[in-house]
Design a protein around this motif. Sequence first.
Motif, PDB file in Angstrom:
ATOM      1  N   LEU A 281      -3.325  24.971  -2.249  1.00 13.28           N
ATOM      2  CA  LEU A 281      -2.322  23.957  -2.852  1.00 13.28           C
ATOM      3  C   LEU A 281      -3.121  22.420  -1.873  1.00 13.28           C
ATOM      4  N   GLY A 282      -4.212  22.778  -0.893  1.00 16.39           N
ATOM      5  CA  GLY A 282      -4.813  21.256  -0.715  1.00 16.39           C
ATOM      6  C   GLY A 282      -6.219  21.168  -1.550  1.00 16.39           C
ATOM      7  N   PRO A 283      -7.444  21.896  -2.246  1.00 13.45           N
ATOM      8  CA  PRO A 283      -7.829  21.862  -3.347  1.00 13.45           C
ATOM      9  C   PRO A 283      -7.473  21.888  -4.501  1.00 13.45           C
ATOM     10  N   GLY A 284      -5.775  22.478  -4.311  1.00 12.45           N
ATOM     11  CA  GLY A 284      -5.345  22.658  -5.252  1.00 12.45           C
ATOM     12  C   GLY A 284      -4.409  20.877  -6.401  1.00 12.45           C
ATOM     13  N   GLY A 285      -3.923  20.640  -4.869  1.00 12.56           N
ATOM     14  CA  GLY A 285      -3.360  19.574  -5.081  1.00 12.56           C
ATOM     15  C   GLY A 285      -4.702  18.412  -5.791  1.00 12.56           C
ATOM     16  N   ALA A 286      -5.737  18.339  -4.857  1.00 13.98           N
ATOM     17  CA  ALA A 286      -6.733  16.889  -5.187  1.00 13.98           C
ATOM     18  C   ALA A 286      -7.275  17.649  -6.799  1.00 13.98           C
ATOM     19  N   ILE A 287      -7.690  18.744  -7.308  1.00 11.72           N
ATOM     20  CA  ILE A 287      -8.144  19.337  -8.651  1.00 11.72           C
ATOM     21  C   ILE A 287      -6.861  18.207  -9.199  1.00 11.72           C
ATOM     22  N   MET A 288      -5.319  19.171  -8.759  1.00 15.33           N
ATOM     23  CA  MET A 288      -4.486  18.552 -10.438  1.00 15.33           C
ATOM     24  C   MET A 288      -4.541  16.974 -10.557  1.00 15.33           C
ATOM     25  N   LEU A 289      -4.623  16.022  -9.247  1.00 13.78           N
ATOM     26  CA  LEU A 289      -4.605  14.564  -8.716  1.00 13.78           C
ATOM     27  C   LEU A 289      -5.946  14.127  -9.736  1.00 13.78           C
ATOM     28  N   VAL A 290      -6.513  14.594  -9.225  1.00 16.24           N
ATOM     29  CA  VAL A 290      -7.944  13.826 -10.014  1.00 16.24           C
ATOM     30  C   VAL A 290      -7.675  14.197 -11.297  1.00 16.24           C
ATOM     31  N   VAL A 291      -7.311  15.133 -11.552  1.00 22.11           N
ATOM     32  CA  VAL A 291      -7.833  16.120 -13.301  1.00 22.11           C
ATOM     33  C   VAL A 291      -6.741  14.611 -13.894  1.00 22.11           C
ATOM     34  N   TYR A 292      -5.040  14.363 -13.710  1.00 24.41           N
ATOM     35  CA  TYR A 292      -4.037  13.832 -13.945  1.00 24.41           C
ATOM     36  C   TYR A 292      -4.793  12.011 -14.457  1.00 24.41           C
ATOM     37  N   ASP A 293      -4.793  11.672 -13.158  1.00 25.22           N
ATOM     38  CA  ASP A 293      -5.365  10.782 -13.178  1.00 25.22           C
ATOM     39  C   ASP A 293      -6.991  10.476 -13.954  1.00 25.22           C
ATOM     40  N   TYR A 294      -7.840  10.568 -14.022  1.00 27.42           N
ATOM     41  CA  TYR A 294      -9.258  11.064 -15.112  1.00 27.42           C
ATOM     42  C   TYR A 294      -8.550  11.232 -16.529  1.00 27.42           C
ATOM     43  N   MET A 295      -7.535  12.451 -17.056  1.00 25.80           N
ATOM     44  CA  MET A 295      -7.349  12.399 -18.057  1.00 25.80           C
ATOM     45  C   MET A 295      -5.872  11.895 -18.493  1.00 25.80           C
ATOM     46  N   HIS A 296      -5.607  10.847 -17.844  1.00 25.94           N
ATOM     47  CA  HIS A 296      -4.704  10.224 -17.946  1.00 25.94           C
ATOM     48  C   HIS A 296      -5.308   8.171 -18.843  1.00 25.94           C
ATOM     49  N   GLU A 297      -6.733   8.584 -18.381  1.00 27.30           N
ATOM     50  CA  GLU A 297      -7.254   7.417 -18.210  1.00 27.30           C
ATOM     51  C   GLU A 297      -7.789   7.778 -19.671  1.00 27.30           C
TER      52      GLU A 297
END
Length: 304
Positions: A281-297
Motif C-alpha cells: 500500500l506504500g507503492p500501491g497508494g502512490a500508484i493509485m493516486l498518481v494514476v488517478y491524478d493523471y487520468m483525471h487530467e
Amino acid sequence: MANKEAQPSKKRSWAKEAAIQIGSGGSAGFVEVCIMHPMDLVKTRLQLQVKTKGSDPTYYTGIGDCLKKMYRNEGFFSYWKGIVPPILVETPKRAVKFFTFEQYKQLFLFGASAPTPLTFSCAGLCAGFTEGFLVNPFEVIKVQLQSNRKHVKDSPSTMAITKEIIRKHGFGLNGLNKGLTATLLRNGIFNGFYFGFYHSVKSSVPSNPNSTYEFLTKVAIGFCSGSFASCLNIPFDVAKSRIQGPEGHKYKGTLRTIAIVYKAEGFRALYKGLVPKVVRLGPGGAIMLVVYDYMHEYLVSVLN
C-alpha cells in the motif's frame, strides 16, 4: 501543485464530473491491484498464522520465506490467488471511493471557501465506510481463496468458494458479509488519513514546471500516505482476516477479536502482515493516486 488546485476550472455538469471521477478512480484501482496483489496475499497468509514458529513446516517467517514456499508448494501463479474478486470489484470500488470522496468533501467544507485538512480527513473517512460496504463480500471470498494452500491447479475456483459460502451461511453477517464492522473500520481509518495527508501535503507544496519533479513529488506523497495509513489500521486488518478466515468461527466481533489476538499472541500479533501491507500500500497508494491524478487530467481535457 498548490497553484494548480487554485486555478479556476470550467464548470462541468454533474454527470460529466461523475464520469471523470469514476473513470479516473476505476483506472487507478485496476492498475494498482494487478501490480500489488501478491503482497496482499502474503499479508493475509501472515495474518492468518496462529501456530508458533517451528510447530508447522509451512510456517512463514517473512515475506521472502512466504513467497519461496508458495512458489515451491503451490506454483508461480499462486501469487495471484484470490485476484478475481478484487479485479471484479476494484474498478467500481475505487470509482466509488474517489467519487464519494469528492461528494463528501463538499459536505464537510463546514462553510469554508476551500477544503481544509479536516475536510479531506472527514470526507476520506466516510468514503472509506462507503467503500467498505461495497467490498466486504468480495473480501470474504478473497480471504478464503488466499488461505487455501493447495497447488493452483487443485485449488477451488472463485465461483465454487462463493457458492459454498452462500450455501452454508447465506448473505448475512455469518456469510458473505462476515467481518463487516472490521472492514468498515479498516477502510474508514485508512482513507481518513490517506486522503487527509495526501491532499493537505500536496496543496502545500509549491508547483514546479518540471514534469518529472511534479511526478516524483506526487509519488513520494502518495507513498507516505499509503504507508502511514497502513500502520494506523493494521490491527483492524488483522481482525478482519481472522474473522473472515478458515478459523473465523473462533472470533466474534472486531474489538473482541483484537483482544483475543492480543491476549493469546501478544501485542506484535496485532501488526502481523504490516511489512507486506506497507510494501503493497506504500507503492500501491502512490500508484493509485498518481494514476488517478493523471487520468483525471486526461479525462478533463477530453470531456471539456
